[in-house]
Design an enzyme around this catalytic site. Sequence first.
Site, PDB file in Angstrom:
ATOM      1  N   ARG A 169     -13.015  37.907 -14.890  1.00  5.37           N
ATOM      2  CA  ARG A 169     -13.483  37.013 -13.781  1.00  5.37           C
ATOM      3  C   ARG A 169     -12.963  35.635 -14.225  1.00  5.37           C
ATOM      4  NH1 ARG A 169     -19.634  36.384 -13.633  1.00  5.37           N
ATOM      5  NH2 ARG A 169     -19.801  34.527 -15.158  1.00  5.37           N
ATOM      6  N   ARG A 173      -5.861  29.032 -12.394  1.00  2.47           N
ATOM      7  CA  ARG A 173      -5.194  28.529 -11.092  1.00  2.47           C
ATOM      8  C   ARG A 173      -4.063  27.772 -11.301  1.00  2.47           C
ATOM      9  NH1 ARG A 173     -10.699  25.377 -11.311  1.00  2.47           N
ATOM     10  NH2 ARG A 173     -11.508  27.358 -10.275  1.00  2.47           N
ATOM     11  N   ARG A 246     -26.252  40.464 -26.618  1.00  2.00           N
ATOM     12  CA  ARG A 246     -25.882  39.522 -27.591  1.00  2.00           C
ATOM     13  C   ARG A 246     -26.980  38.506 -27.699  1.00  2.00           C
ATOM     14  NH1 ARG A 246     -23.021  39.829 -32.016  1.00  2.00           N
ATOM     15  NH2 ARG A 246     -22.139  37.869 -31.815  1.00  2.00           N
ATOM     16  N   ARG A 277     -20.041  26.750 -29.021  1.00  2.00           N
ATOM     17  CA  ARG A 277     -19.716  25.481 -28.085  1.00  2.00           C
ATOM     18  C   ARG A 277     -20.761  24.635 -28.474  1.00  2.00           C
ATOM     19  NH1 ARG A 277     -21.450  27.395 -21.836  1.00  2.00           N
ATOM     20  NH2 ARG A 277     -23.576  27.939 -22.512  1.00  2.00           N
ATOM     21  N   GLU A 297     -24.341  26.241 -30.306  1.00  2.00           N
ATOM     22  CA  GLU A 297     -24.526  27.613 -30.093  1.00  2.00           C
ATOM     23  C   GLU A 297     -23.936  28.500 -30.830  1.00  2.00           C
ATOM     24  OE1 GLU A 297     -24.200  28.547 -25.839  1.00  2.00           O
ATOM     25  OE2 GLU A 297     -25.310  26.609 -25.284  1.00  2.00           O
ATOM     26  N   TYR A 345     -25.942  40.997 -16.131  1.00  2.00           N
ATOM     27  CA  TYR A 345     -25.591  39.412 -16.126  1.00  2.00           C
ATOM     28  C   TYR A 345     -25.699  38.891 -14.826  1.00  2.00           C
ATOM     29  CZ  TYR A 345     -23.533  35.042 -17.065  1.00  2.00           C
ATOM     30  OH  TYR A 345     -23.496  33.558 -16.918  1.00  2.00           O
ATOM     31  N   ASP A 347     -25.793  35.491 -12.306  1.00  2.00           N
ATOM     32  CA  ASP A 347     -26.035  34.061 -11.935  1.00  2.00           C
ATOM     33  C   ASP A 347     -27.146  33.621 -11.282  1.00  2.00           C
ATOM     34  OD1 ASP A 347     -23.443  33.213 -13.193  1.00  2.00           O
ATOM     35  OD2 ASP A 347     -22.229  33.759 -11.519  1.00  2.00           O
TER      36      ASP A 347
END
Length: 363
Positions: A169, A173, A246, A277, A297, A345, A347
Amino acid sequence: MYDYLIVGAGLYGSVFAYEAIKKNKKVLVIDKRDHIGGNIYNENVEGINVHKYGAHIFHTSNEMIWNYVNQFAKFNNYVNSPIANYKGEIYNLPFNMNTFSKMWGVVNPEEALAKIEEQRKEIKGEPKNLEEQAISLVGRDLYEKLINGYTRKQWGRECTELPSFIIKRLPVRFTYNNNYFEDCYQGIPMGGYNSIIEKMLQGADVQLNVDYLANKEELDSKAKKVIYTGPIDAYYGYSLGTLEYRSVRFETEIMEKENYQGNAVVNYTDYETPYTRIIEHKHFEFGTQEKTVISREYSTEWKLGDEPYYPVNDSKNGELYLKYKELADKEEHVIFGGRLGEYKYYDMDKVILSALEMCDKLI
């Protein structure tokens, strides 16, 4: 007697509660935490809405879902454009012409594609793991600088040990477009996510600091049906084994400066930097406060008692989940939903859609 006991005051449970209340159902919502909202909870620090459990950027291409969330809050026009820091070198994410230009000095899509084609030749046949999948997508150079170290930190495993589908995923581009998501709608609710959850839960009885599994028999007796959004294996006392996740540890710091990194999200892609990050929360809402708040994080191996974040979706855990799902499907009065109940997972827009579909089915 309640019609529904909803275990978990996160997004799935809150959407279900709102829809049930609209249909004149009596609802009790409980959560073991001391706040509502689950992982989209915001904590106000120095006038800044801090994403306590990591960055949550709402995005969807489903117009119905976009209209649905906009009844609870007005969204700003924040566009997710993260950057990567590899040992002081800055690259745009997702991988686009800005990334390719910085990496190789190319200036047009034809040159970039030629460079990738040249490097992906080392992968023969179908990619067998994440490393091979990444190289076949963007070539060896980008893999080594921007994927390898970050992924090893994120999952605590070598890239050759991870399944290829994890990276499929990854947006790639050949334009100079830094927008990470390709969805039609995107933004952050002005004033934070808490206001959305508060409105969804109006009319429900809400009890916090309640451990459902420790008081299961008593709580079950209060409702005709249970909507359970906790870990499915915990519900069954880990009787078939423990599903792996995780987890993430956050190190949040208030800084006596207006602007720390100039962007909401900066990924640190070298393996040597211990955190994955840094989030600078004020940039999600274009804040102008005198101070700023950042969160580093750290991805960690999950153990019982830790907060589960990302399911480890390998074949071993997939097979174990299906065994638990067989048990869940036989339950007459309990519905399992959300990322922990379905070991998936999700969204945020997909969580909302899943909850709405379950409401249509049950109510």
